[in-house]
Design a protein around this motif. Structure first.
Motif, PDB file in Angstrom:
ATOM      1  N   UNK A  77       0.849  -1.202   0.000  1.00 15.95           N
ATOM      2  CA  UNK A  77       0.000   0.000   0.000  1.00 15.95           C
ATOM      3  C   UNK A  77       0.883   1.251   0.000  1.00 15.95           C
ATOM      4  N   UNK A  78       1.897   1.251   0.860  1.00 22.87           N
ATOM      5  CA  UNK A  78       2.790   2.426   0.956  1.00 22.87           C
ATOM      6  C   UNK A  78       3.586   2.606  -0.336  1.00 22.87           C
ATOM      7  N   UNK A  82      -1.570   3.722  -3.004  1.00 26.95           N
ATOM      8  CA  UNK A  82      -3.025   3.587  -3.196  1.00 26.95           C
ATOM      9  C   UNK A  82      -3.762   4.104  -1.968  1.00 26.95           C
ATOM     10  N   UNK A  83      -5.007   4.566  -2.204  1.00 23.51           N
ATOM     11  CA  UNK A  83      -5.839   5.031  -1.081  1.00 23.51           C
ATOM     12  C   UNK A  83      -7.095   4.166  -0.914  1.00 23.51           C
ATOM     13  N   UNK A 103      -3.854   0.092   9.517  1.00 20.33           N
ATOM     14  CA  UNK A 103      -2.490   0.547   9.816  1.00 20.33           C
ATOM     15  C   UNK A 103      -2.069   1.716   8.935  1.00 20.33           C
ATOM     16  N   UNK A 104      -2.430   1.640   7.650  1.00 18.27           N
ATOM     17  CA  UNK A 104      -1.953   2.644   6.690  1.00 18.27           C
ATOM     18  C   UNK A 104      -2.971   3.753   6.462  1.00 18.27           C
ATOM     19  N   UNK A 140     -11.982   5.368  15.049  1.00 24.64           N
ATOM     20  CA  UNK A 140     -10.913   6.164  15.685  1.00 24.64           C
ATOM     21  C   UNK A 140      -9.904   6.679  14.671  1.00 24.64           C
ATOM     22  N   UNK A 141      -9.592   5.840  13.685  1.00 35.16           N
ATOM     23  CA  UNK A 141      -8.575   6.209  12.691  1.00 35.16           C
ATOM     24  C   UNK A 141      -9.168   6.859  11.442  1.00 35.16           C
ATOM     25  N   UNK A 142     -10.504   7.045  11.437  1.00 41.00           N
ATOM     26  CA  UNK A 142     -11.145   7.627  10.256  1.00 41.00           C
ATOM     27  C   UNK A 142     -10.988   6.784   9.004  1.00 41.00           C
ATOM     28  N   UNK A 143     -10.924   5.461   9.204  1.00 41.38           N
ATOM     29  CA  UNK A 143     -10.753   4.548   8.069  1.00 41.38           C
ATOM     30  C   UNK A 143     -12.115   4.087   7.559  1.00 41.38           C
TER      31      UNK A 143
END
Lengths: 415, 415
Positions: A77-78, A82-83, A103-104, A140-143
């Protein structure tokens, strides 16, 4: 607004996803495909170029990844930037890919509930056993994590939400009916990986009725449904992902899933199951070789992806939703009809993969546009169905409605 | 006059052979049992002692042997001093055991045609492919070799000879009908080793009609037979060893074999065959394991020897023989009825093993007495059937006749 897509998996559904992403790369950006076997990704990429499916020049690249390793997925991913991740690999990898997305901080979309290889048809709550335990962390992570965004689960969840919002004050029942009236011309074949396909029917059938879980045996409850286009079709009450999420979101409604099966399919399945050939427990041959029977059955059956060229006929999948409006009983059937041959001609896949592969691409486009970028974990019925139907109409899976229920006034959903 | 017997094999039929040899050890002398797995022989010996089956005190001993190695078998023959070998091991070892008997000059008796592991249902002439090529050497060495001396082939060959000799000037047709009307209470099971059992039905069906080989597919030609005791039974034309030897000895007659099958058996068989699960060609699983599907099916099915305790009902096997006598058409049905439960109570085996295991012991007793000590290679119809029937009557398989054909005047063969 998110861009650039990583497709996990290189099976029949992945091929459809890749073609549809390519056809919409003006919205989606770069497209990456990753699987344990990179050459399978390359095969898919070749079919995309053969059909000149890329809307504009851009990135379309293959990668090797072990999707059971969150670190590997996160690194990819990193590396690719990609998003949005569309996970159409085996259901065994869901939790690992989701973990990498959390995580990402990128969006996650899948089409089927997570399964552990050693557990078949676990008891409800299915989503609650795995995915929903990560809901808090996603928030929490806005995912954004959109669960079960294939056809069923997925589009049928949106069908239910639409029927309820548009036509009812109160919902009483949701019956999802999945009929494949196509013919592949083989003696017997499964439309998906036989290991996953048979798992759906070897356990207990759960339905949500009268505000509680009901259990039945597979093929115990059958009913003929007079479907649009494909006509009268026998279907059997089965367990299916969306029964759980819809029953959690609409606990006052009865929620049942019905899968169409011909007598021949049931006979073959029954023989194999009774002989123990669908077992995932190893047996030992007289020569001392330890073998899992189901894996041998799978090796003998046609590869599902080989069925596409000869597949003819149509699928019809829809929701019969009953409820009340202004104190009156109302009934509406929301559905789609897809054609196997047309799917093959467009993207080189059969209709079952086509109906499963288009919706996650539509979902990705809605994440890209921001309309479905929920920044938390959701099932499809928690999102606005109308922009979803609008894209599906345009890219190949039009939604229709029969008002009054099956056989009622037939019209487009937005007529 | 020959004495002392070596039994090759330690399956269900071997157990019957061992018990019957023990019950007649005053005639047969020492009894030796040899198999690749010596402990299986010991298990059989234990059941013989449990039933106190030895008629008089004597030798009953187990041995380990690889019956595919003629040298090992010959060494064992010399070491034990046996003069008669009853080969009831897998049909794959026939030629090797026969070779050892020719080398050592002892009598050879088997119950099924030789098969090569990699060839299924070879084309006619079956005996001519292997056994009959040794006929000359048997004659030169004065070696008695009695081929196919089980029930079918074996007793049914004697039935045909008897019907023709006693009732006809000329024979026109021989129809052998094998009905197992018993029930083992399992969903599905084979009565013999599934590998051998299924091989009988996966190839072309050969019958001898109009003076030539006719070919059909399995389950293509079915017919209901109104059998004595067990009643109307559906049977299908099948290939079987005795069709070849009887057609060679009676080329003017049509010779057909009919095996009884219920619809359920046929359905299971058809599903397995069409899926490729009865194949002896290896397939490779997704994980890269090479497996022969038939061996996995075998591992999943009940062990045939486990069926005996619960087996109930009867078998009826007989020959409908048609011909002319003094210019008139005549018809006679010669048959036996056996009972599964009675077989289990006597020798701890089911009826199918019982009917297959008694006849080679009767043959051995006739070799011992000199009546069948032919000093060359023969099939059973080339020997006098009457002393055979006399012993079979006494040891548990009485022969009966219906004069006028099925449903005719019913009487003992020697009434």
């Amino acid at each position: 607004m998110k861009r650039n897509v990583l497709i996990i998996g290189a099976g029949g559904v992945s091929q459809v996803v890749a073609h549809k992403c390519a056809q919409n790369n003006d919205v989606l950006g770069d497209i990456h495909i990753a699987s344990r076997t990179q050459s399978k990704c390359d095969d898919i990429i070749r079919t995309v170029h053969d059909k000149s499916a890329m809307k504009e020049n851009g990135v379309l690249r293959s990668h090797a990844v072990d999707a059971t390793k969150p670190d590997q997925v996160a690194a990819l991913i990193r590396e690719t930037g990609v998003e949005i991740v569309i996970n159409v690999g085996t259901a065994f990898v869901n939790m690992h890919v989701l973990e990498a997305c959390i995580e990402t901080g990128v969006a996650y979309i899948d089409t089927a509930i997570h399964e552990e290889p050693n557990k078949i048809c676990e008891t409800p709550p299915w989503y609650g056993n795995y995915e929903w335990k990560r809901r808090e962390r996603c928030a929490q992570n806005g995912v954004t994590a959109i669960l079960g965004a294939g056809f069923d689960p997925g589009v049928v969840n949106a069908f239910a939400r639409f029927a309820i919002d548009e036509y009812m004050d109160e919902v009483k029942s949701i019956d999802i009916v999945d009929i494949n009236a196509g013919s592949h011309g083989k003696y017997f074949a499964t439309n998906f990986d036989p290991e996953i396909n048979f798992r759906e029917f070897t356990g207990v059938v759960y339905s949500w009725q009268g505000g509680a879980w009901q259990t039945n045996k597979m093929f115990e409850v059958g009913k003929e449904w007079d479907m649009p286009v494909v006509g009268p079709s026998k279907a059997y009450m089965s367990g299916h992902d969306e029964v759980h999420s819809l029953s959690a979101n609409y606990p006052q409604a009865d929620v049942r899933f019905w899968m169409g099966f011909g007598d021949h399919y049931i006979n073959v399945f029954t023989v194999l199951q009774n002989l123990g050939l669908l077992s995932e427990q190893p047996v030992t041959t007289a020569e001392g070789l330890e073998v899992i029977p189901l894996k041998v059955v799978k090796a003998c059956l046609p590869d599902p992806s080989s069925l596409a060229p000869e597949y003819t006929g149509k699928t019809c999948i829809g929701d019969l939703v009953k409820g009340t409006k202004d104190g009156q009983d109302v009934e509406v059937f929301v559905y789609n009809v897809a054609d196997h041959k047309a799917a093959y001609e467009e993207v080189g896949s059969q209709g079952i993969s086509y109906t499963a592969g288009l919706p996650p691409v539509a979902a990705a486009m809605l994440v890209a546009s921001g309309e479905w970028d929920a920044k938390t974990m959701v099932n499809v019925e928690e999102l606005d169905p109308k922009p979803f139907f609008t894209i599906l109409d345009r890219i190949g899976l039009p939604t229709r409605v029969q008002i009054g229920g099956l056989g009622g006034i037939d019209q487009a959903w937005n007529a």
